[in-house]
Design an enzyme around this catalytic site. Sequence first.
Site, PDB file in Angstrom:
ATOM      1  N   MET A  31       3.458  -3.155 -10.535  1.00 26.73           N
ATOM      2  CA  MET A  31       2.788  -3.943 -11.418  1.00 26.73           C
ATOM      3  C   MET A  31       1.351  -3.669 -11.209  1.00 26.73           C
ATOM      4  O   MET A  31       0.391  -4.412 -11.859  1.00 26.73           O
ATOM      5  CB  MET A  31       3.029  -5.555 -11.315  1.00 26.73           C
ATOM      6  CG  MET A  31       4.342  -5.737 -11.762  1.00 26.73           C
ATOM      7  SD  MET A  31       4.568  -7.290 -12.400  1.00 26.73           S
ATOM      8  CE  MET A  31       3.977  -8.312 -10.951  1.00 26.73           C
ATOM      9  N   GLY A  37       0.317  -1.782   0.864  1.00 23.26           N
ATOM     10  CA  GLY A  37       1.814  -1.947   0.783  1.00 23.26           C
ATOM     11  C   GLY A  37       2.444  -1.176  -0.320  1.00 23.26           C
ATOM     12  O   GLY A  37       3.373  -0.356   0.193  1.00 23.26           O
ATOM     13  N   HIS A  38       1.777  -0.770  -1.444  1.00 25.50           N
ATOM     14  CA  HIS A  38       2.306  -0.189  -2.486  1.00 25.50           C
ATOM     15  C   HIS A  38       2.272   1.401  -2.176  1.00 25.50           C
ATOM     16  O   HIS A  38       3.123   2.100  -2.332  1.00 25.50           O
ATOM     17  CB  HIS A  38       1.535  -0.368  -3.778  1.00 25.50           C
ATOM     18  CG  HIS A  38       1.466  -1.493  -4.302  1.00 25.50           C
ATOM     19  ND1 HIS A  38       0.466  -2.213  -4.647  1.00 25.50           N
ATOM     20  CD2 HIS A  38       2.477  -2.015  -5.161  1.00 25.50           C
ATOM     21  CE1 HIS A  38       0.796  -3.774  -5.126  1.00 25.50           C
ATOM     22  NE2 HIS A  38       1.964  -3.585  -5.273  1.00 25.50           N
ATOM     23  N   LYS A 150       9.076  -6.711   1.172  1.00 28.09           N
ATOM     24  CA  LYS A 150       8.426  -7.855   0.973  1.00 28.09           C
ATOM     25  C   LYS A 150       9.236  -8.913  -0.239  1.00 28.09           C
ATOM     26  O   LYS A 150       9.060 -10.005  -0.084  1.00 28.09           O
ATOM     27  CB  LYS A 150       6.840  -7.367   0.429  1.00 28.09           C
ATOM     28  CG  LYS A 150       6.200  -8.267  -0.312  1.00 28.09           C
ATOM     29  CD  LYS A 150       5.387  -9.453   0.662  1.00 28.09           C
ATOM     30  CE  LYS A 150       4.612 -10.404   0.118  1.00 28.09           C
ATOM     31  NZ  LYS A 150       4.356 -10.507  -1.401  1.00 28.09           N
ATOM     32  N   VAL A 177       4.223  -4.574   4.632  1.00 24.91           N
ATOM     33  CA  VAL A 177       2.930  -4.086   5.321  1.00 24.91           C
ATOM     34  C   VAL A 177       2.215  -5.265   5.203  1.00 24.91           C
ATOM     35  O   VAL A 177       2.028  -6.067   4.392  1.00 24.91           O
ATOM     36  CB  VAL A 177       2.196  -3.041   4.385  1.00 24.91           C
ATOM     37  CG1 VAL A 177       0.900  -2.627   4.847  1.00 24.91           C
ATOM     38  CG2 VAL A 177       3.105  -1.564   4.337  1.00 24.91           C
ATOM     39  N   SER A 186      -0.383  -8.696  -0.928  1.00 23.88           N
ATOM     40  CA  SER A 186      -0.033  -8.916  -1.988  1.00 23.88           C
ATOM     41  C   SER A 186      -1.149  -8.780  -2.867  1.00 23.88           C
ATOM     42  O   SER A 186      -2.251  -9.426  -2.632  1.00 23.88           O
ATOM     43  CB  SER A 186       0.557 -10.443  -2.157  1.00 23.88           C
ATOM     44  OG  SER A 186       0.693 -10.739  -3.276  1.00 23.88           O
TER      45      SER A 186
HETATM   46  P1  AMP Z   1       4.381  -5.493  -7.309  1.00 25.21           P
HETATM   47  O1  AMP Z   1       3.388  -4.760  -7.619  1.00 25.21           O
HETATM   48  O2  AMP Z   1       3.973  -6.861  -6.769  1.00 25.21           O
HETATM   49  O3  AMP Z   1       5.672  -5.642  -8.326  1.00 25.21           O
HETATM   50  O4  AMP Z   1       5.164  -4.719  -6.226  1.00 25.21           O
HETATM   51  C1  AMP Z   1       5.672  -3.415  -6.309  1.00 25.21           C
HETATM   52  C2  AMP Z   1       6.695  -2.856  -5.140  1.00 25.21           C
HETATM   53  O5  AMP Z   1       5.492  -3.053  -3.965  1.00 25.21           O
HETATM   54  C3  AMP Z   1       7.808  -3.855  -5.032  1.00 25.21           C
HETATM   55  O6  AMP Z   1       8.944  -3.025  -4.468  1.00 25.21           O
HETATM   56  C4  AMP Z   1       7.055  -4.756  -3.720  1.00 25.21           C
HETATM   57  O7  AMP Z   1       8.184  -5.137  -3.028  1.00 25.21           O
HETATM   58  C5  AMP Z   1       6.262  -3.658  -3.034  1.00 25.21           C
HETATM   59  N1  AMP Z   1       5.225  -4.399  -2.111  1.00 25.21           N
HETATM   60  C6  AMP Z   1       4.464  -5.426  -2.716  1.00 25.21           C
HETATM   61  N2  AMP Z   1       3.662  -5.778  -1.474  1.00 25.21           N
HETATM   62  C7  AMP Z   1       4.264  -5.036  -0.502  1.00 25.21           C
HETATM   63  C8  AMP Z   1       3.941  -5.341   1.029  1.00 25.21           C
HETATM   64  N3  AMP Z   1       3.038  -5.873   1.436  1.00 25.21           N
HETATM   65  N4  AMP Z   1       4.629  -4.396   1.712  1.00 25.21           N
HETATM   66  C9  AMP Z   1       5.613  -3.281   1.433  1.00 25.21           C
HETATM   67  N5  AMP Z   1       5.727  -3.291  -0.024  1.00 25.21           N
HETATM   68  C10 AMP Z   1       5.119  -4.348  -0.859  1.00 25.21           C
END
Ligand code: AMP
Length: 285
Positions: A31, A37-38, A150, A177, A186
Amino acid sequence: MVQVVADKEEVRRICDEKRRAGVRVALVPTMGALHEGHLSLVRRAAGSAGFVVVSIFVNPTQFGPSEDFGRYPRDLAGDVRLLETVGASLVFAPDASSMYAPDHSTWVTVENVSGGLCGAARPGHFRGVATVVAKLFTIVHPDVAVFGQKDAQQVAVIRRMVRDLDMGIEIVAAPIVREPDGLAMSSRNCYLSPDERREALVLSRALDAAREMLETGETGAEVIKRRVRELIEGSPLAGIEYIEIVHPDTIAPVETTTDGALLALAVKFGNTRLIDNVLLVPSKG
Ligand code: AMP
């Protein structure tokens, strides 16, 4: 150079072409408001595929009416700059009107796995997630898709969807991460006040304590959960939504960690809801 494409038919055409040329295609759904992390997911994808698509889409259907859809952080230009550095090939950044027709009527509901934890706290959330991921899979046709551990329940939901609907896509879950002090990265961490940010460290500390209990032979889910709850309740700013120990694939509660289990929690600091988890895997021998 990363190519940025908003049009889904163009993305479909480019990915079809790659696949026809024998190139393995990976997808990393996000998103945006990208952090390390991403980026770790994108590096992982680039290690196993020749063409890496990163989608950036704040998906309205996975937010509840009183959630943060409107104020969710958005920075496409900054995200693209970061993605240049980690081996992304194409950024798919559609707008909501092109992803959802005004009379959109088809939903993917993954029963049971979506029911507990975040699914119980955020009704409709996983229906939105599964639906948008199914749409992204249909547009990109990836060989492999990388998600973060996560969002452990999300991984379980997507794996179940792929299995049940015979999508034939390899799902990789990459490790969480963390910031140097332990807080799981996050996009929502930017909402935390300095006090909340400091107090939020209690989450990773409590998960560490659970892991230590496992190492010293404790396998009872209730005992471990009680200790984690005590530690988090020690923080005056923490509002616990759930602390659960479940099977990592079914997300059904378990009584012992003997066969491996997922300890997952959601805790609010002010208006900011944070999730974190750890896999409790018994040590061999
Ligand atoms: P989001 O943008 O929050 O929807 O996350 C996109 C992807 O990044 C999802 O698969 C999440 O699980 C992953 N993600 C978000 N935060 C982390 C993190 N701290 N470590 C690893 N993957 C992450």
